[in-house]
Design a protein around this motif. Structure first.
Motif, PDB file in Angstrom:
ATOM      1  N   GLY A 100      38.819  25.062 -20.849  1.00 10.14           N
ATOM      2  CA  GLY A 100      40.258  24.803 -20.843  1.00 10.14           C
ATOM      3  C   GLY A 100      40.860  25.039 -19.469  1.00 10.14           C
ATOM      4  N   LYS A 101      40.466  26.123 -18.810  1.00 11.64           N
ATOM      5  CA  LYS A 101      40.968  26.430 -17.465  1.00 11.64           C
ATOM      6  C   LYS A 101      40.545  25.358 -16.463  1.00 11.64           C
ATOM      7  N   GLU A 102      39.296  24.893 -16.578  1.00  9.64           N
ATOM      8  CA  GLU A 102      38.799  23.831 -15.697  1.00  9.64           C
ATOM      9  C   GLU A 102      39.581  22.534 -15.904  1.00  9.64           C
ATOM     10  N   ILE A 103      39.852  22.214 -17.150  1.00 14.48           N
ATOM     11  CA  ILE A 103      40.592  20.990 -17.447  1.00 14.48           C
ATOM     12  C   ILE A 103      42.001  21.070 -16.873  1.00 14.48           C
ATOM     13  N   ILE A 104      42.636  22.225 -16.985  1.00 14.91           N
ATOM     14  CA  ILE A 104      43.968  22.393 -16.397  1.00 14.91           C
ATOM     15  C   ILE A 104      43.906  22.155 -14.899  1.00 14.91           C
ATOM     16  N   GLN A 105      42.862  22.670 -14.243  1.00 14.13           N
ATOM     17  CA  GLN A 105      42.707  22.469 -12.804  1.00 14.13           C
ATOM     18  C   GLN A 105      42.472  20.998 -12.464  1.00 14.13           C
ATOM     19  N   GLU A 106      41.716  20.300 -13.305  1.00 11.19           N
ATOM     20  CA  GLU A 106      41.359  18.907 -13.030  1.00 11.19           C
ATOM     21  C   GLU A 106      42.491  17.926 -13.328  1.00 11.19           C
ATOM     22  N   ILE A 107      43.124  18.067 -14.493  1.00  9.86           N
ATOM     23  CA  ILE A 107      44.105  17.044 -14.892  1.00  9.86           C
ATOM     24  C   ILE A 107      45.540  17.554 -14.883  1.00  9.86           C
ATOM     25  N   GLY A 108      45.707  18.849 -14.700  1.00  7.75           N
ATOM     26  CA  GLY A 108      47.044  19.420 -14.654  1.00  7.75           C
ATOM     27  C   GLY A 108      47.486  19.960 -16.003  1.00  7.75           C
ATOM     28  N   LEU A 109      48.401  20.897 -15.940  1.00  8.10           N
ATOM     29  CA  LEU A 109      48.878  21.557 -17.147  1.00  8.10           C
ATOM     30  C   LEU A 109      49.599  20.596 -18.084  1.00  8.10           C
ATOM     31  N   GLN A 110      50.426  19.714 -17.544  1.00 16.19           N
ATOM     32  CA  GLN A 110      51.161  18.767 -18.404  1.00 16.19           C
ATOM     33  C   GLN A 110      50.202  17.927 -19.240  1.00 16.19           C
ATOM     34  N   SER A 111      49.172  17.412 -18.603  1.00 18.62           N
ATOM     35  CA  SER A 111      48.207  16.575 -19.333  1.00 18.62           C
ATOM     36  C   SER A 111      47.437  17.395 -20.362  1.00 18.62           C
ATOM     37  N   PHE A 112      47.026  18.585 -19.981  1.00 15.05           N
ATOM     38  CA  PHE A 112      46.301  19.453 -20.916  1.00 15.05           C
ATOM     39  C   PHE A 112      47.179  19.788 -22.119  1.00 15.05           C
ATOM     40  N   CYS A 113      48.456  20.014 -21.892  1.00 12.24           N
ATOM     41  CA  CYS A 113      49.372  20.365 -22.982  1.00 12.24           C
ATOM     42  C   CYS A 113      49.562  19.224 -23.979  1.00 12.24           C
ATOM     43  N   GLY A 114      49.141  18.033 -23.624  1.00 10.41           N
ATOM     44  CA  GLY A 114      49.180  16.940 -24.586  1.00 10.41           C
ATOM     45  C   GLY A 114      48.347  17.245 -25.813  1.00 10.41           C
ATOM     46  N   SER A 115      47.386  18.141 -25.680  1.00  7.74           N
ATOM     47  CA  SER A 115      46.520  18.481 -26.813  1.00  7.74           C
ATOM     48  C   SER A 115      47.185  19.436 -27.804  1.00  7.74           C
ATOM     49  N   ILE A 116      48.395  19.903 -27.517  1.00  9.44           N
ATOM     50  CA  ILE A 116      49.044  20.802 -28.487  1.00  9.44           C
ATOM     51  C   ILE A 116      49.584  20.041 -29.694  1.00  9.44           C
TER      52      ILE A 116
END
Length: 125
Positions: free
Chosen positions: A36-52
């Motif tokens: 999860g931390k790696e994904i945030i670094q790669e695609i950004g927090l906004q994009s990662f938060c799409g999974s909520i």
């Protein structure tokens, strides 16, 4: 993100909950958090938060916890997928929702304590 989604699914079927801190030292738990931390670094927090918005396998809860614990969102940063709610409030809302499967009293207490810690942290920024 596919590996992350499958990781959430595997932990779900292994009965490992994000707030089951007794299991936080397990390899699988640590791997999902690191991913999860790696994904945030790669695609950004906004994009990662799409999974909520995912409803299966506690993806939304894992994503919300990882976002707030490690993503360091600005307290007033609006979540783009909803346009009106902050990342902080959207993630906290997901975490605080009642889950379909009843949790143990220990996990419920862990979750409550964690939420209190996060609220204090973000109110002091």
């Amino acid at each position: 993100m596919t590996d992350y989604l499958f990781g959430c699914k595997n932990l779900y079927f292994s009965r490992i909950h994000p707030f089951d801190f007794e299991k936080s030292e397990l390899k699988e738990y640590k791997q999902l958090v690191e991913l999860g931390k790696e994904i945030i670094q790669e695609i950004g927090l906004q994009s990662f938060c799409g999974s909520i918005v995912e409803h299966q396998y506690r993806v939304a809860i894992w994503s919300s916890m990882i976002s707030l614990e490690f993503g360091e969102p600005n307290r007033d940063e609006i979540l783009e997928i909803c346009g009106t709610e902050t990342i902080l409030s959207a993630c906290l809302e997901k975490i605080e929702e009642n889950e379909i499967n009843e949790l143990t009293p220990e996990i419920i207490e862990n979750k409550k304590s964690w939420v209190e810690k996060i609220k204090k942290q973000y109110n002091n920024d």
